[in-house]
Motif scaffolding. Structure first.
Motif, short mmCIF file in Angstrom:
data_model
loop_
_atom_site.label_atom_id
_atom_site.label_comp_id
_atom_site.label_asym_id
_atom_site.label_seq_id
_atom_site.Cartn_x
_atom_site.Cartn_y
_atom_site.Cartn_z
N GLY A 135 -16.37 2.29 78.01
CA GLY A 135 -15.23 1.40 78.19
C GLY A 135 -13.89 2.07 78.00
O GLY A 135 -12.85 1.43 78.11
N GLY A 136 -13.90 3.39 77.74
CA GLY A 136 -12.65 4.12 77.58
C GLY A 136 -11.94 4.30 78.91
O GLY A 136 -12.53 4.14 79.98
N TYR A 137 -10.65 4.64 78.84
CA TYR A 137 -9.82 4.69 80.04
C TYR A 137 -9.46 6.13 80.39
O TYR A 137 -9.14 6.95 79.52
CB TYR A 137 -8.53 3.90 79.83
CG TYR A 137 -8.75 2.40 79.83
CD1 TYR A 137 -8.57 1.64 80.99
CD2 TYR A 137 -9.15 1.73 78.67
CE1 TYR A 137 -8.76 0.27 80.99
CE2 TYR A 137 -9.34 0.36 78.66
CZ TYR A 137 -9.15 -0.36 79.82
OH TYR A 137 -9.35 -1.72 79.83
N LEU A 138 -9.49 6.40 81.69
CA LEU A 138 -9.08 7.70 82.23
C LEU A 138 -7.86 7.49 83.12
O LEU A 138 -7.89 6.68 84.05
CB LEU A 138 -10.21 8.32 83.05
CG LEU A 138 -9.88 9.62 83.81
CD1 LEU A 138 -9.52 10.75 82.85
CD2 LEU A 138 -11.05 10.04 84.71
N PHE A 139 -6.79 8.23 82.82
CA PHE A 139 -5.55 8.16 83.59
C PHE A 139 -5.40 9.47 84.36
O PHE A 139 -5.44 10.56 83.76
CB PHE A 139 -4.34 7.97 82.68
CG PHE A 139 -4.33 6.67 81.93
CD1 PHE A 139 -3.53 5.62 82.34
CD2 PHE A 139 -5.11 6.50 80.78
CE1 PHE A 139 -3.50 4.41 81.65
CE2 PHE A 139 -5.09 5.30 80.09
CZ PHE A 139 -4.29 4.25 80.52
N TYR A 197 -12.87 1.72 89.07
CA TYR A 197 -11.44 1.58 89.36
C TYR A 197 -10.86 0.39 88.61
O TYR A 197 -11.44 -0.70 88.58
CB TYR A 197 -11.25 1.40 90.86
CG TYR A 197 -9.83 1.15 91.31
CD1 TYR A 197 -8.96 2.20 91.56
CD2 TYR A 197 -9.37 -0.16 91.49
CE1 TYR A 197 -7.66 1.97 91.98
CE2 TYR A 197 -8.07 -0.40 91.91
CZ TYR A 197 -7.21 0.66 92.15
OH TYR A 197 -5.93 0.43 92.57
N VAL A 198 -9.69 0.57 88.00
CA VAL A 198 -8.98 -0.51 87.32
C VAL A 198 -7.71 -0.86 88.07
O VAL A 198 -7.46 -2.01 88.41
CB VAL A 198 -8.63 -0.12 85.87
CG1 VAL A 198 -7.81 -1.22 85.18
CG2 VAL A 198 -9.90 0.17 85.07
N LYS A 199 -6.89 0.13 88.34
CA LYS A 199 -5.64 0.00 89.09
C LYS A 199 -5.27 1.40 89.55
O LYS A 199 -5.94 2.37 89.19
CB LYS A 199 -4.55 -0.63 88.21
CG LYS A 199 -4.24 0.15 86.94
CD LYS A 199 -3.19 -0.54 86.09
CE LYS A 199 -1.86 -0.62 86.82
NZ LYS A 199 -0.78 -1.19 86.02
N PRO A 200 -4.24 1.55 90.38
CA PRO A 200 -3.90 2.90 90.88
C PRO A 200 -3.82 3.94 89.76
O PRO A 200 -3.08 3.79 88.81
CB PRO A 200 -2.54 2.68 91.56
CG PRO A 200 -2.61 1.28 92.06
CD PRO A 200 -3.36 0.53 90.98
N ALA A 201 -4.66 4.97 89.91
CA ALA A 201 -4.69 6.13 88.99
C ALA A 201 -5.19 5.79 87.59
O ALA A 201 -4.98 6.57 86.65
CB ALA A 201 -3.33 6.80 88.93
N VAL A 202 -5.84 4.64 87.43
CA VAL A 202 -6.42 4.26 86.14
C VAL A 202 -7.87 3.85 86.37
O VAL A 202 -8.16 3.02 87.23
CB VAL A 202 -5.66 3.10 85.47
CG1 VAL A 202 -6.32 2.72 84.14
CG2 VAL A 202 -4.20 3.45 85.27
N TYR A 203 -8.77 4.44 85.57
CA TYR A 203 -10.20 4.16 85.69
C TYR A 203 -10.77 3.89 84.31
O TYR A 203 -10.21 4.29 83.30
CB TYR A 203 -10.93 5.35 86.33
CG TYR A 203 -10.53 5.62 87.76
CD1 TYR A 203 -11.30 5.15 88.82
CD2 TYR A 203 -9.36 6.33 88.05
CE1 TYR A 203 -10.92 5.39 90.13
CE2 TYR A 203 -8.98 6.57 89.36
CZ TYR A 203 -9.76 6.10 90.40
OH TYR A 203 -9.38 6.33 91.69
#
Length: 280
Positions: free
Chosen positions: A250-254, A270-276
């Motif tokens: 559940g961690g985030y990659l920018f 995918y979460v939003k542009p350039a954020v996963y």
């Protein structure tokens, strides 16, 4: 002394330098960066009395100290950065990611949030992350252990980062609240980062091409922005896999807005542009 403009790189020499940079650092220069490589390395050749890039290349291979290899990557790698670059990422971290993590029951039990800034360059990004973390935790700072690992391949960039001193033009885009709370005016033309922002950051040199990363604990978020644009597809895919191995579920990659994880990615959604987000 030889004139700098007299030194040019041949196609064969460029191929040797490019392969060396790719093999050691994963940076794919491609076939169109001859002029960039020439311009960035000419002075090094002159200072060391080399008349050809082949002589310089051989010198690097024979240098057991590793100093010449350090010089090579310091000159080749691009360290263009400034405060508040792609600022929407920091807003999302502050307004969405960190509140979510601070309220996660499992994370609350450990009272620890760890971020990794991979490719931190001269320090603007990790210092901004530290400011955001301080803002988010607020009055509860003493109850939480906050940590940021900031790594880069360039020893020169890391030295600047550790000093935490920046020119006026570098901080002009950062909001006035952050500037007044977390910066100290050094002189007419520069600012320094306050110690409370520095204290939670650990700067270390790290080559992202390492087979394994020396981390014992996993990260809650990873920032690796505008780094993978220099890698080819296999190198990028392997790095993404390693990121997932060192991140909590559940961690985030920018990543940078000009970058993509590619269609073969199976570790992040995918979460939003350039954020996963790491798939659980």
């Amino acid at each position: 002394m030889m004139n700098v403009s007299d030194i040019n790189i041949t196609p064969k020499e460029y191929e040797l330098i490019s392969k060396l940079v790719y093999d050691r650092f994963g940076i794919n220069l491609g076939g169109k960066k001859q002029s960039l490589v020439t311009n960035r390395l000419r002075k090094v050749l002159v200072e060391n009395n080399f008349s050809t890039f082949k002589d310089y290349y051989q010198f690097i291979l024979n240098d057991k100290s590793g100093n010449s290899m350090d010089t090579l990557i310091n000159r080749i790698s691009t360290n263009l950065t400034y405060f508040a670059r792609e600022n929407e990422h920091f807003d999302f971290l502050q307004k969405t990611v960190l509140p979510e993590q601070f309220n996660n029951p499992e994370i609350k039990r450990g009272k620890s949030i760890r971020l990794w800034c991979a490719g931190c360059s001269t320090g603007e990004e990790p210092y901004t992350l530290s400011m955001v973390m301080h803002e988010s935790v607020g009055v509860n700072k003493e109850k939480w252990k906050l940590g940021i690992l900031a790594t880069d391949i360039s020893a020169k960039a890391l030295k600047i980062a550790e000093q935490g001193r920046y020119a006026d033009g570098n901080v002009e885009k950062i909001n006035s609240t952050f500037k007044s709370k977390y910066f100290q005016k050094q002189d007419q033309d520069s600012w320094t980062i306050k110690s409370k922002i520095k204290d939670i950051i650990l700067f270390r040199r790290l080559n992202l091409m390492r087979t394994e990363f020396p981390f014992q604990q996993k990260f809650h978020s990873i920032f690796c922005r505008n780094v993978m644009i220099y890698f080819d597809v296999p190198t990028r895919e392997e790095l993404i896999k390693k990121f997932s191995q060192h991140m909590v579920d559940g961690g985030y990659l920018f990543i940078g807005h000009s970058e993509s994880l590619g269609r073969s990615n199976e570790f992040f959604e995918y979460v939003k542009p350039a954020v996963y987000r790491k798939i659980k």
